[in-house]
Design an enzyme around this catalytic site. Structure first.
Site, mmCIF file in Angstrom:
data_model
loop_
_atom_site.group_PDB
_atom_site.id
_atom_site.type_symbol
_atom_site.label_atom_id
_atom_site.label_comp_id
_atom_site.label_asym_id
_atom_site.label_seq_id
_atom_site.Cartn_x
_atom_site.Cartn_y
_atom_site.Cartn_z
ATOM 1 N N HIS A 121 0.863 -1.177 0.000
ATOM 2 C CA HIS A 121 0.000 0.000 0.000
ATOM 3 C C HIS A 121 0.907 1.237 0.000
ATOM 4 O O HIS A 121 2.008 1.180 0.539
ATOM 5 C CB HIS A 121 -0.840 -0.055 1.281
ATOM 6 C CG HIS A 121 -1.932 0.954 1.372
ATOM 7 N ND1 HIS A 121 -1.705 2.236 1.776
ATOM 8 C CD2 HIS A 121 -3.252 0.855 1.129
ATOM 9 C CE1 HIS A 121 -2.855 2.893 1.779
ATOM 10 N NE2 HIS A 121 -3.809 2.077 1.379
ATOM 11 N N ASP A 198 2.987 -4.498 8.244
ATOM 12 C CA ASP A 198 1.828 -3.628 8.040
ATOM 13 C C ASP A 198 0.586 -4.480 8.275
ATOM 14 O O ASP A 198 0.225 -5.317 7.448
ATOM 15 C CB ASP A 198 1.868 -3.061 6.623
ATOM 16 C CG ASP A 198 0.590 -2.312 6.242
ATOM 17 O OD1 ASP A 198 -0.383 -2.348 7.014
ATOM 18 O OD2 ASP A 198 0.571 -1.714 5.153
ATOM 19 N N GLN A 201 -4.580 -4.820 7.120
ATOM 20 C CA GLN A 201 -5.588 -5.744 6.586
ATOM 21 C C GLN A 201 -5.607 -7.090 7.310
ATOM 22 O O GLN A 201 -6.404 -7.959 6.970
ATOM 23 C CB GLN A 201 -5.348 -5.985 5.080
ATOM 24 C CG GLN A 201 -5.467 -4.738 4.226
ATOM 25 C CD GLN A 201 -6.897 -4.207 4.149
ATOM 26 O OE1 GLN A 201 -7.859 -4.895 4.481
ATOM 27 N NE2 GLN A 201 -7.027 -2.963 3.705
ATOM 28 N N LYS A 224 -10.615 -0.263 10.460
ATOM 29 C CA LYS A 224 -10.882 -1.448 9.632
ATOM 30 C C LYS A 224 -11.323 -2.632 10.494
ATOM 31 O O LYS A 224 -11.610 -3.704 9.987
ATOM 32 C CB LYS A 224 -9.632 -1.818 8.835
ATOM 33 C CG LYS A 224 -9.265 -0.776 7.772
ATOM 34 C CD LYS A 224 -8.135 -1.262 6.906
ATOM 35 C CE LYS A 224 -7.377 -0.146 6.219
ATOM 36 N NZ LYS A 224 -8.109 0.493 5.129
ATOM 37 N N CYS A 362 -4.751 2.534 -3.671
ATOM 38 C CA CYS A 362 -3.504 3.043 -3.098
ATOM 39 C C CYS A 362 -2.346 2.079 -3.319
ATOM 40 O O CYS A 362 -1.486 1.907 -2.463
ATOM 41 C CB CYS A 362 -3.654 3.353 -1.606
ATOM 42 S SG CYS A 362 -4.870 4.621 -1.291
#
Lengths: 408, 143
Positions: A121, A198, A201, A224, A362
């Site tokens: 991303h 990261d 997600q 999220k 993104c």
């Protein structure tokens, strides 16, 4: 897992959009919020609102307890060793930027290497580009396999003794790939490099254990995972965070302030300059309670089932291309319909009450790798059902028919 | 789906299917502007030949949705022969059209894009080519 019972807890899902009951398939962009989270934020503002860490009065203590209680809750949720390792941020982006600006800029010198992947991303790409440009370090990419996954063999080849920092997303927001971050962290460590994961997600969908992953840093967003926007966190190993200098200076993060020199608070507060997003932290704590009451394993299983059902049904649609691996993927499907631009797909789906994302997500370098400018994406969460997938399929067929007379 | 028909009118789909002025001039023959729509990754390259303060011809290449490409097709056709001032005024009028104002265009096809204002998420698609036009005019004036 009783989906109907879960859906009842999300008021936003019970509305019509463009004359059709809403089907929300954009949770990878942001998830919807259950009543428990909405109520927690409302109660906080109605009863407990005060600034933290300074009030002698009762509300001040309540607000501080709520804020620090959320930190402890998040520590347990991702299994960090101590709350000193949990720094509240605005979200994943700020968390990654904190590591890039504070840790990587101090550590990287000309000729050192920073390793990422082409599927990152923008928020896990641009900060490293910036570090590379500022320090003279070299930004290296672990190549992608044909299906968009990465092989450990390639990881071994890319990470060298010169590598200082490795930063990889756990779950791809475009391909649905689940990256072997634990294995990558082990390889990074063998070469003396640090590893950031990261988790934007992954945290909403999988059971995360930062000690098991043995990553040095882990970034996540609240919005999220059923919490409000504006709250997220950076996990970092204590010994690294202790070495690091704050990048934001001001109130709340100081210990002693002199006219010309000052000292910082202890971890984690030295990184939390200014009044924090207290209600956001309260909402995050409520979101964690909510997710845990359902069980992360159950959520993961439900999404996997839903995704394989969606993949099965989408194959029925002629002229539909699906990106990413066929299996072992997270709860989202990125696709394109032949001869229809994804924007046009998303507009027609929206007219049918089906909310999907269209664009580059993104991830512009990844789009170029896929050789497309943009794609459409349907992403699932715990409140989605097979009926939602059926609505998506019907709407996609309508889209095809609608644009049937156009071919470019 | 009737609401969609406001967006995807026959005229628009015709321009999408048969874009006018798609292509490029030879190097050095025209002013060239590259513009991205950073929210979706769409891009356009607009080229304009300007002589004596008039747009002699305009061409475009790019990737985009039906709305952005048909808008580019119409715009490049409409500005042909116009002075830079007239072209700029047309761009202003197009902004008005996107805001829901009722605006008439000499090149009537453009009015078919009026439905876009009911789809706020798509206004950026429709205006991409017109923003390139504005930049092209600016560039032509400084040359």
């Amino acid at each position: 897992m009783n989906i109907e019972e879960i859906r009842r807890q999300f008021p936003i899902l019970h509305q019509e959009v463009n004359g059709h009951p809403l089907v929300y398939l954009d949770s990878a962009a942001t998830s919807q919020k259950p009543t428990a989270v909405i109520e927690a934020v409302k109660n906080y503002y109605e009863w407990d609102n005060a600034n933290v860490h300074r009030g002698v009065h009762t509300l001040g203590s309540r607000a501080t307890d709520a804020y620090e209680g959320a930190r402890e809750k998040l520590r347990r949720f991702i299994n960090a060793r101590s709350t000193e390792e949990i720094i509240f941020t605005r979200g994943t982006t700020t968390a990654i930027n904190l590591v890039a600006s504070s840790y990587a800029r101090a550590v990287c010198k000309e000729g050192d290497e920073i390793v990422i992947t082409p599927m990152e991303h923008h928020s896990n790409l641009i900060p490293w580009q910036q570090v590379a440009q500022a320090t003279g370090a070299v930004l290296k990419y672990i190549p992608l396999q044909q299906d968009g996954s990465i092989s450990l063999e390639d990881v071994e080849k890319t990470i060298t003794e010169k590598t200082k920092m490795v930063s990889v997303m756990y779950v791809s927001n475009v391909l649905g790939v689940v990256n072997p971050v634990k294995e990558i962290a082990a390889i990074a460590h063998r070469h003396g490099a640090k590893m950031l994961v990261d988790g934007a997600q992954s945290t909403p969908h999988l059971k995360v254990d930062v000690q098991d992953l043995d990553c040095d840093f882990y970034a996540l967003s609240g919005h999220k995972m059923c919490a409000p926007t504006g709250i997220g966190a950076l996990y970092g190993k204590k010994e690294l965070l202790q070495e690091m200098e704050p990048i934001e200076f001001g109130g709340e993060m100081i210990d002693h302030v002199g006219l010309y020199n000052s000292t910082w608070k202890d971890l984690p507060w030295k990184f939390e300059g200014g009044t924090p997003i207290i209600a956001g932290a309260v909402g995050l704590a409520a979101a964690i309670d909510f997710l845990e009451s359902i069980g992360m394993e159950n959520i993961d299983r439900h999404e996997k089932q839903l995704t394989s059902y969606a993949l099965e049904r989408m194959v029925e649609i002629e002229g539909l291309t699906i990106y990413g691996p066929g299996q072992d993927r997270a709860g989202l499907v990125t696709f394109n319909l032949d001869d229809v631009h994804p924007h046009d797909v998303a507009t027609v789906l929206d007219a049918e009450g089906v909310a999907v994302r269209a664009g580059h997500h993104c991830c512009q370098p990844l789009m170029r790798w896929l050789n497309v400018t943009a794609t459409a994406r349907a992403s699932f969460y715990l409140y989605n059902t097979e009926a939602d997938v059926d609505r998506l399929i019907t709407a996609l067929i309508k889209t095809k028919e609608y644009f049937g007379h156009v071919s470019t | 789906m009737s609401q969609l028909d406001d967006l995807y009118r026959r005229v628009i789909m015709d321009h999408y299917k048969n874009p006018r002025n798609r292509g490029t001039f030879d190097e050095g023959e025209a002013v060239s502007i590259n513009l991205n729509n950073p929210t979706c990754g769409d891009k356009i390259q607009l080229q304009m030949q300007v002589e004596d303060g008039r747009v002699k011809a305009a061409k475009f290449v790019g990737e985009g949705c039906s709305i952005s490409l048909s808008s580019a097709s119409m715009m490049t056709d409409a500005v042909k022969g116009k002075t830079l001032e007239e072209a700029l005024e047309m761009a202003e009028n197009f902004s008005g059209l996107m805001k829901g104002e009722s605006v008439e265009f000499e090149y009537e096809d453009i009015e078919s894009l009026s439905g876009v204002n009911k789809f706020p998420a798509r206004i950026k698609c429709a205006t991409l080519a017109w923003n390139a036009l504005r930049k092209g005019i600016e560039q032509s004036k400084t040359q």
